[in-house]
Design an enzyme around this catalytic site. Structure first.
Site, PDB file in Angstrom:
ATOM      1  N   HIS A 243      -3.908  -3.393   4.346  1.00  0.00           N
ATOM      2  CA  HIS A 243      -3.327  -2.144   3.839  1.00  0.00           C
ATOM      3  C   HIS A 243      -4.310  -1.284   3.060  1.00  0.00           C
ATOM      4  CE1 HIS A 243      -3.200  -4.453   0.131  1.00  0.00           C
ATOM      5  NE2 HIS A 243      -3.020  -3.318  -0.511  1.00  0.00           N
TER       6      HIS A 243
HETATM    7  C1  UD1 Z   1      -0.358   0.241  -3.454  1.00  0.00           C
HETATM    8  C2  UD1 Z   1      -1.439  -0.038  -4.510  1.00  0.00           C
HETATM    9  C3  UD1 Z   1      -2.318  -1.185  -4.056  1.00  0.00           C
HETATM   10  C4  UD1 Z   1      -1.485  -2.403  -3.698  1.00  0.00           C
HETATM   11  C5  UD1 Z   1      -0.454  -1.984  -2.649  1.00  0.00           C
HETATM   12  C6  UD1 Z   1       0.441  -3.112  -2.210  1.00  0.00           C
HETATM   13  C7  UD1 Z   1      -2.270   1.903  -5.785  1.00  0.00           C
HETATM   14  C8  UD1 Z   1      -3.397   2.815  -5.950  1.00  0.00           C
HETATM   15  N1  UD1 Z   1      -2.299   1.119  -4.668  1.00  0.00           N
HETATM   16  O1  UD1 Z   1      -1.007   0.643  -2.254  1.00  0.00           O
HETATM   17  O2  UD1 Z   1      -3.190  -1.547  -5.116  1.00  0.00           O
HETATM   18  O3  UD1 Z   1      -2.321  -3.424  -3.207  1.00  0.00           O
HETATM   19  O4  UD1 Z   1       0.363  -0.944  -3.224  1.00  0.00           O
HETATM   20  O5  UD1 Z   1       1.314  -2.660  -1.221  1.00  0.00           O
HETATM   21  O6  UD1 Z   1      -1.382   1.872  -6.609  1.00  0.00           O
HETATM   22  N2  UD1 Z   1       5.254   3.534   1.766  1.00  0.00           N
HETATM   23  C9  UD1 Z   1       6.468   3.347   2.362  1.00  0.00           C
HETATM   24  N3  UD1 Z   1       7.424   2.685   1.646  1.00  0.00           N
HETATM   25  C10 UD1 Z   1       7.213   2.199   0.404  1.00  0.00           C
HETATM   26  C11 UD1 Z   1       5.975   2.419  -0.189  1.00  0.00           C
HETATM   27  C12 UD1 Z   1       4.997   3.066   0.490  1.00  0.00           C
HETATM   28  O7  UD1 Z   1       6.693   3.771   3.481  1.00  0.00           O
HETATM   29  O8  UD1 Z   1       8.145   1.592  -0.188  1.00  0.00           O
HETATM   30  C13 UD1 Z   1       4.191   4.223   2.538  1.00  0.00           C
HETATM   31  C14 UD1 Z   1       4.099   5.701   2.229  1.00  0.00           C
HETATM   32  O9  UD1 Z   1       3.726   6.354   3.393  1.00  0.00           O
HETATM   33  C15 UD1 Z   1       2.964   5.762   1.247  1.00  0.00           C
HETATM   34  C16 UD1 Z   1       2.064   4.660   1.756  1.00  0.00           C
HETATM   35  O10 UD1 Z   1       2.945   3.643   2.201  1.00  0.00           O
HETATM   36  O11 UD1 Z   1       2.357   7.014   1.234  1.00  0.00           O
HETATM   37  C17 UD1 Z   1       1.153   4.094   0.717  1.00  0.00           C
HETATM   38  O12 UD1 Z   1       1.885   3.720  -0.471  1.00  0.00           O
HETATM   39  P1  UD1 Z   1       1.176   3.791  -1.901  1.00  0.00           P
HETATM   40  O13 UD1 Z   1       2.106   3.331  -2.954  1.00  0.00           O
HETATM   41  O14 UD1 Z   1       0.551   5.134  -2.077  1.00  0.00           O
HETATM   42  O15 UD1 Z   1      -0.038   2.801  -1.766  1.00  0.00           O
HETATM   43  P2  UD1 Z   1      -0.181   1.359  -1.103  1.00  0.00           P
HETATM   44  O16 UD1 Z   1      -1.095   1.484   0.066  1.00  0.00           O
HETATM   45  O17 UD1 Z   1       1.120   0.677  -0.876  1.00  0.00           O
END
Ligand code: UD1
Length: 401
Positions: A243
């Site tokens: 991820h």
């Molecule tokens: C975040 C953390 C990372 C952690 C990871 C675990 C930061 C900077 N990054 O990264 O350290 O290892 O979580 O998962 O805080 N999305 C969904 N549903 C959700 C959440 C996210 O669809 O419930 C999708 C969205 O498109 C979002 C993308 O995932 O834009 C990324 O989510 P985000 O919280 O920005 O970062 P992670 O890659 O999950």
């Protein structure tokens, strides 16, 4: 009556107990907060009359899908958050900014004695800054980890949070060394072990008896009907998670890794891959999701629950991952692991320090070479000092002394 199973407003207002407000935001936070909340509960239960702690749990809402959030509250027995800031997805500035605005209101209303943050996600950093600007004492669980890579958003979050914290709870002596080098006063640093291992120890028995066939059935990704039951039952599979932006936002890197998994790993064993929503979107955009679904031994799953993932790890022949938490779990369970990152803030998990992880980045030549070296390795469980399932109790003892 003071309560940690949820917020007790009356006791909070009376101000007779230590008021602790803890924060979660994203998936890797939940397994770190669960043992802390339970340790507070034990501490109150042991008190003769009114317990010494009143606890308030805030969820910033960074992760919001059921599989990324609520499922973990159920699996790990975490009480429902007292407040959900509903911040959701966005750019880093949006996530951090919106969290700070919403969290400031909570802080101003409830004025806790302590704010407790865990890990290194955007919620951790945003709430740390807000707490300190409101002159609230700050404790950081999982302090002192450093990758020295400022291209990682988490490294910025870790540095900011540690710089602001009054109490820094570290998982190992390497983390202590990092903090000392940065000039953190000795009295603030407390090496307490790895809190995630409290959660692992508590749920290992449950994970061992889980029926993986049911897990595969319930968590099938999309239309896929493959289960590779035989390979999975006999442990002849690679577990995969990806991820990190360096692996999944870079189209070339993601395509190279996906092709390696499809053409080379799946030629030898089943590949079981619970797909993070961020990665799913990228694979879809690149047309790779369909391609993978046509390969018999590629088993794509929705994001798994905690106990399900533990079972997958426990029985895997090998793990390929860019997750920090899984690296640590592989080390304790003994699973041979390829860490698909150029650096790590958790060196204690590496082979050089007695762990099971090899740092391979995403260069396919190195990934391939290490995969062939490690695929036949037997399990070699290794627990660094204080990774013993009692970390949360140590933290509570320090906080209440
Ligand atoms: C975040 C953390 C990372 C952690 C990871 C675990 C930061 C900077 N990054 O990264 O350290 O290892 O979580 O998962 O805080 N999305 C969904 N549903 C959700 C959440 C996210 O669809 O419930 C999708 C969205 O498109 C979002 C993308 O995932 O834009 C990324 O989510 P985000 O919280 O920005 O970062 P992670 O890659 O999950």
């Amino acid at each position: 009556m003071v309560c940690v199973e949820g917020f007790n407003g009356e006791a909070w207002l009376r101000g007779c107990a230590v008021r602790i407000l803890s924060v979660v935001g994203a998936r890797p936070n939940f397994m770190k907060i669960a043992p802390f909340v339970k340790a507070l509960k034990r501490c109150n239960a042991a008190a003769a009359q009114e317990g010494p702690v009143n606890h308030f749990l805030v969820h910033t809402g960074q992760h919001y899908d059921r599989e990324m959030s609520a499922a973990f509250f159920d699996d790990l027995g975490i009480p429902r958050p007292d407040s959900d800031l509903g911040v959701g997805s966005g750019t880093h500035a949006e996530q951090v900014g919106l969290t700070m605005i919403a969290f400031e209101r909570v802080i101003q209303e409830y004025r806790p004695d302590w704010v407790v943050v865990v890990g290194d996600v955007n919620a951790t950093c945003a709430c740390s800054i807000t707490a300190k600007k409101e002159h609230i004492k700050l404790a950081h669980i999982e302090a002192g980890l450093r990758s020295l890579d400022l291209d990682m958003p988490e490294e910025i979050n870790r540095m900011v949070t540690d710089r602001l914290s009054d109490l820094l709870f570290t998982p190992d002596s390497l983390a202590d060394g990092n903090l000392r080098r940065e000039g953190v006063p000795e009295g603030r640093i407390h090496c307490v072990g790895n809190i995630m291992i409290d959660t692992l120890s508590e749920h290992l028995g449950q994970a061992k008896v889980l029926d993986m066939r049911k897990v595969l059935e319930v968590n099938r990704h999309g239309e896929s009907r493959k289960t590779c039951t035989h390979e999975i039952a006999s442990g002849n599979y690679a577990a995969v998670t990806l991820h990190r932006p360096t692996n999944v936002d870079d189209a070339e890197a993601l395509s190279r890794l996906a092709k390696f998994l499809m053409d080379e790993v799946a030629a030898e064993m089943a590949v079981v891959w619970p797909i993070h929503p961020r990665t799913e979107k990228r694979l879809e955009d690149l047309g790779l999701l369909g391609e993978m679904n046509r390969i018999q031994k590629m088993v794509l799953l929705k994001p798994l629950g905690y106990v399900e993932m533990l079972n997958l790890n426990l029985n895997a022949r090998i793990m390929l991952t860019d997750s920090g938490g899984l690296q640590e779990e592989c080390c304790v369970l003994g699973t041979p692991c390829l860490t698909l990152r150029a650096n790590t803030e958790r060196p204690v998990t590496l082979e050089e320090f007695g762990g099971t992880c090899a740092l391979v980045g995403n260069d396919i030549i190195k990934v391939r070479e290490t995969f062939h070296r490690k695929k036949g390795e037997s399990r070699r469980p290794f627990s660094p000092p204080l990774w013993d399932g009692k970390t949360a109790d140590r933290i509570v003892r320090v906080m209440l002394q």
